[in-house]
Scaffold this motif. Structure first.
Motif, short mmCIF file in Angstrom:
data_model
loop_
_atom_site.label_atom_id
_atom_site.label_comp_id
_atom_site.label_asym_id
_atom_site.label_seq_id
_atom_site.Cartn_x
_atom_site.Cartn_y
_atom_site.Cartn_z
N VAL A 1 -2.35 10.21 -1.48
CA VAL A 1 -2.64 10.45 -0.06
C VAL A 1 -3.76 9.53 0.41
O VAL A 1 -3.72 9.00 1.53
CB VAL A 1 -3.01 11.94 0.15
N GLY A 2 -4.76 9.29 -0.47
CA GLY A 2 -5.85 8.40 -0.10
C GLY A 2 -5.37 6.98 0.15
O GLY A 2 -5.84 6.31 1.07
N PHE A 3 -4.40 6.50 -0.66
CA PHE A 3 -3.88 5.15 -0.44
C PHE A 3 -3.09 5.08 0.86
O PHE A 3 -3.10 4.06 1.55
CB PHE A 3 -2.99 4.72 -1.60
N ALA A 4 -2.40 6.19 1.21
CA ALA A 4 -1.62 6.17 2.45
C ALA A 4 -2.52 6.22 3.67
O ALA A 4 -2.21 5.63 4.70
CB ALA A 4 -0.64 7.34 2.46
N GLN A 5 -3.65 6.98 3.56
CA GLN A 5 -4.57 7.13 4.70
C GLN A 5 -5.98 6.77 4.25
O GLN A 5 -6.77 7.66 3.93
CB GLN A 5 -4.56 8.59 5.19
N MET B 1 0.83 -1.21 0.00
CA MET B 1 0.00 0.00 0.00
C MET B 1 0.87 1.25 0.00
O MET B 1 0.61 2.19 -0.75
CB MET B 1 -0.88 -0.02 1.27
N ALA B 2 1.90 1.24 0.83
CA ALA B 2 2.77 2.43 0.89
C ALA B 2 3.47 2.64 -0.45
O ALA B 2 3.63 3.78 -0.90
CB ALA B 2 3.79 2.26 2.01
N ILE B 3 3.85 1.52 -1.09
CA ILE B 3 4.55 1.64 -2.38
C ILE B 3 3.63 2.30 -3.42
O ILE B 3 4.03 3.23 -4.12
CB ILE B 3 4.99 0.24 -2.87
N ILE B 4 2.36 1.78 -3.50
CA ILE B 4 1.40 2.35 -4.46
C ILE B 4 1.23 3.84 -4.21
O ILE B 4 1.27 4.67 -5.13
CB ILE B 4 0.04 1.64 -4.35
N SER B 5 1.07 4.18 -2.92
CA SER B 5 0.87 5.59 -2.57
C SER B 5 2.05 6.43 -3.04
O SER B 5 1.87 7.50 -3.64
CB SER B 5 0.68 5.69 -1.06
N GLN B 6 3.28 5.91 -2.82
CA GLN B 6 4.44 6.72 -3.21
C GLN B 6 4.56 6.85 -4.71
O GLN B 6 4.93 7.91 -5.22
CB GLN B 6 5.70 6.09 -2.62
N ILE B 7 4.18 5.76 -5.44
CA ILE B 7 4.21 5.87 -6.91
C ILE B 7 3.24 6.96 -7.38
O ILE B 7 3.58 7.80 -8.22
CB ILE B 7 3.85 4.51 -7.55
N PHE B 8 2.01 6.96 -6.79
CA PHE B 8 1.05 7.98 -7.18
C PHE B 8 1.55 9.38 -6.85
O PHE B 8 1.41 10.31 -7.66
CB PHE B 8 -0.30 7.74 -6.47
N LEU B 9 2.15 9.54 -5.65
CA LEU B 9 2.64 10.87 -5.28
C LEU B 9 3.70 11.34 -6.27
O LEU B 9 3.68 12.49 -6.73
CB LEU B 9 3.24 10.83 -3.87
N LEU B 10 4.62 10.43 -6.62
CA LEU B 10 5.71 10.80 -7.53
C LEU B 10 5.15 11.18 -8.90
O LEU B 10 5.54 12.19 -9.49
CB LEU B 10 6.67 9.63 -7.64
N LEU B 11 4.20 10.34 -9.40
CA LEU B 11 3.59 10.63 -10.70
C LEU B 11 2.90 12.00 -10.69
O LEU B 11 3.06 12.80 -11.61
CB LEU B 11 2.57 9.56 -11.05
#
Lengths: 86, 109, 161
Positions: B51-55, B1-11
């Protein structure tokens, strides 16, 4: 670590928008860059909510996005009225 | 989950950067509006989803912001485009101009 | 029917924006009630029994196409912005639309703004005025197929009878 990269990229985007705001030959370019600036700031606020782990920043992001929309509309109206009727 | 969130943030950050670059590099106002609107809209969606995936508890509010941005951002850019068309000289490299007939001779010269 | 649906939408949005405390929900219900009366009086829309079908088409046909087009548009912007000499071929064009109703036209205009290389500038009656970054073929008959047909088909199912 990834937070630094993301904030850095957003800061660069803000910098480009500000350069266009200062350079913009016409008023309309400035309004466009202001719109972009506001959208990037919304992203920044949401990121700050994640970093500080605080729900309240999301409310600030909602209010900011509403104000940004109104701001865009008002500036566009002003732009239209300035040259539009003569 | 954290990985997906970080990928989205970076994109999202990359798209925001492209939006800023588009605003800076495009040669006339309408192209700037296009680049700016598209890139910042997807950038905002992507960061909000990250942010939604992280929280996951915040997802409802985040979906609300996404809906609002999806409606308001294109409207704002259309309004700016119309005002720009009415109040300034047209770009010189146009291939075709169908709006002229709509506003007639009542704008500018 | 119309009043109840409007009230529910407003109340749910209010609920999302606040915490679930009984006082706040009461105030929210009151505010939603007043707003419902005003909105239903001054705007013109209707809600009918086909709503679930429309909603399903909107969620499962419109949204995937919309997000796909949005991603394509961003790749297009990235390609243009990052190339040393920006390829441009701009023009303003006019396209006729079959959609009826203000909200349908608004959704179509918003969708067009977020698809690759186009920006809707104005709506006048049944005609959409679009700024496009790349006029491929200068032929008014083909514009419709090239720019709006994809979304018009889906939105026609969602909004028209």
């Amino acid at each position: 670590m990834i937070n630094y990269i993301v904030f850095g990229l957003l800061g660069l985007g803000l910098l480009f928008a500000v350069i266009r705001f200062v350079k913009g030959p016409q008023l309309s370019d400035r309004v466009v860059s202001l719109d972009t600036f506001n959208m990037i700031v919304i992203g920044l606020i949401v990121l700050i909510a994640l970093v500080y782990n605080n729900n309240l920043y999301l409310d600030i992001a909602i209010v900011y996005s509403i104000l940004a929309f109104l701001e865009t509309i008002v500036f566009a109206r002003y732009l239209e009225g300035r040259h539009g009727n003569h | 989950m954290a990985i997906i969130s970080q990928i989205f943030l970076l994109l999202g950050a990359v798209f925001y950067l492209l939006g800023g670059l588009g605003i800076l590099r495009m040669p006339d106002t309408f192209d700037r509006i296009q680049a700016g609107t598209k890139a910042t809209t997807l950038g905002a969606f992507s960061i909000l989803l990250g942010v939604g995936f992280a929280q996951p508890g915040w997802l409802l509010k985040i979906v609300l912001i996404i809906i609002f941005i999806a409606i308001s951002n294109p409207i704002g850019s259309s309004v700016i485009a119309k005002a720009t068309y009415k109040s300034y000289e047209k770009p010189t490299n146009l291939k075709r101009d169908d709006i002229k007939e709509l506003f007639g001779g009542e704008i500018n010269e | 029917m119309k009043h109840i649906a409007t009230f529910l939408v407003l109340f749910v949005i209010y609920g999302l924006l606040t915490n679930f405390v009984i006082d706040e929900l009461l105030i929210g219900a009151l505010v939603s009630l007043v707003l419902t009366i005003f909105i239903a009086k001054y705007t013109n829309y209707s809600i009918d029994y086909k709503l679930p079908i429309r909603l399903a088409v909107f969620l499962f046909a419109y949204l995937p196409v919309f997000f796909g087009q949005l991603v394509l548009a961003n790749l297009d912007v990235a390609k243009r912005v990052l190339s040393p000499k920006i390829p441009l071929n701009p023009g303003f064009i006019k396209v006729k639309t079959d959609l009826k109703g203000d909200f349908a036209k608004l959704t179509l205009a918003n969708s067009i703004t977020l698809t690759p290389g186009t920006l809707s500038v104005d709506i006048d009656g049944d005609y959409l005025y679009i700024h496009t970054i790349d006029v491929k073929e200068n032929d008014p008959a083909k514009f419709r197929q090239q720019f709006t047909q994809l979304f018009e088909k889906i939105l026609g199912v969602v909004f028209n009878d």
